[in-house]
Write an enzyme that holds these catalytic residues in place. Sequence first.
Site, PDB file in Angstrom:
ATOM      1  N   SER A 106      48.305  42.031  38.125  1.00  0.00           N
ATOM      2  CA  SER A 106      47.759  42.662  38.944  1.00  0.00           C
ATOM      3  C   SER A 106      46.507  40.748  38.974  1.00  0.00           C
ATOM      4  O   SER A 106      45.603  41.076  39.981  1.00  0.00           O
ATOM      5  CB  SER A 106      46.234  43.136  37.896  1.00  0.00           C
ATOM      6  OG  SER A 106      45.970  42.758  36.941  1.00  0.00           O
ATOM      7  N   ASP A 162      53.302  41.429  31.360  1.00  0.00           N
ATOM      8  CA  ASP A 162      53.926  42.601  32.465  1.00  0.00           C
ATOM      9  C   ASP A 162      55.559  41.518  33.492  1.00  0.00           C
ATOM     10  O   ASP A 162      55.053  40.317  32.822  1.00  0.00           O
ATOM     11  CB  ASP A 162      53.043  42.074  33.776  1.00  0.00           C
ATOM     12  CG  ASP A 162      52.330  44.199  33.885  1.00  0.00           C
ATOM     13  OD1 ASP A 162      52.797  44.759  32.832  1.00  0.00           O
ATOM     14  OD2 ASP A 162      50.884  44.037  34.813  1.00  0.00           O
ATOM     15  N   GLU A 182      57.507  48.489  35.494  1.00  0.00           N
ATOM     16  CA  GLU A 182      57.118  49.886  35.886  1.00  0.00           C
ATOM     17  C   GLU A 182      58.496  50.717  36.036  1.00  0.00           C
ATOM     18  O   GLU A 182      59.413  50.080  36.201  1.00  0.00           O
ATOM     19  CB  GLU A 182      56.217  49.456  37.575  1.00  0.00           C
ATOM     20  CG  GLU A 182      55.146  48.553  37.151  1.00  0.00           C
ATOM     21  CD  GLU A 182      54.281  48.744  38.243  1.00  0.00           C
ATOM     22  OE1 GLU A 182      54.832  48.089  39.131  1.00  0.00           O
ATOM     23  OE2 GLU A 182      53.828  47.185  38.294  1.00  0.00           O
ATOM     24  N   GLU A 234      49.196  55.556  35.270  1.00  0.00           N
ATOM     25  CA  GLU A 234      47.996  55.065  36.096  1.00  0.00           C
ATOM     26  C   GLU A 234      48.144  56.214  37.514  1.00  0.00           C
ATOM     27  O   GLU A 234      49.043  55.874  38.179  1.00  0.00           O
ATOM     28  CB  GLU A 234      48.183  54.050  36.777  1.00  0.00           C
ATOM     29  CG  GLU A 234      47.786  53.445  37.858  1.00  0.00           C
ATOM     30  CD  GLU A 234      48.042  51.535  38.410  1.00  0.00           C
ATOM     31  OE1 GLU A 234      46.858  51.104  39.222  1.00  0.00           O
ATOM     32  OE2 GLU A 234      48.549  51.099  37.155  1.00  0.00           O
TER      33      GLU A 234
END
EC number: 2.1.2.11
Length: 299
Positions: free
Chosen positions: A47, A85, A117, A184
């Site tokens: 992010s 991440d 992810e 999320e």
Amino acid sequence: MKDKVTIHTLKRMKQGGQKICMVTAYDATFAHILDRAGADVLLVGDSLGMVFQGHDSTLPVTMDQMVYHCAAVSRGAKRSHIVGDLPFMSYQTSVESAVRNAGRLVAEGGVGSVKLEGGAEFADAVAGITRASIPVMGHLGLTPQSVHKMGGYVVQGKDEQAAEKILQDALALEHAGAYALVLEGVPTELAQQVTQRLSIPVIGIGAGVHCDGQVLVCYDLLGMNPDFKPKFVKRYANMHGSITEAAGAFFSEIRAGAFPDAEHSFHSKTLRLVPSKAAPELELAEPAEKVGPVYGVPV
């Protein structure tokens, strides 16, 4: 200082019904502050591509950039468990690339685990990274690296078929060895089912109250961007206003000649200027005043 938080600490917290506090961090100063405030987990999220670099997605973030920010956060935090991440295309092409890049975040970035992810389609990558003794946190639901596939940043799992897919993906990640899961942008009812079905901690963001913990982007909870107002974000401060006010006062004092004043300037009672055509010499009869760290107390 309390004991260092590990993946085993987080599992015990789920088993004991103790909520997990997770927040993003991208530099040593924020990591130090959030760590001392009581964060259990600091996520060095990709992010940063949006809140730190100014992109409109997380996709441009590179491995080198993630290593850099992970290392900074690792130097700033003492107690929190640090997760890094894996950025876009750092693990999608092969298990080998996934293991290699996860290893970089640990060896060069100093993190305690990595996050990626995706669901069952990346179970082999999760298993491979775990075999290399690197803990893996999964991420399902609204997955920002898949923004084009999703058609934007929209809530996921709203119908039965989509919800069942997320649940099965969660079980697949747990089976592959993931030690925790971020969920999320999903309905709270789905998040409750996933949290109850999994034995590993489930940390929500826009997923309701029933998850084992919660995570927010630090800039969001601090109110750094007044134009960003998603439903799931609660602002606990108005740092945009505070920073604007402080900076404006600073600029005003500069323009008025009020800063720096005597209190914020260095002085010498014995300074003597020697007139000369050459460069003037400074004679100091007493030890030079210590300036101290330029940016304050080191973290």
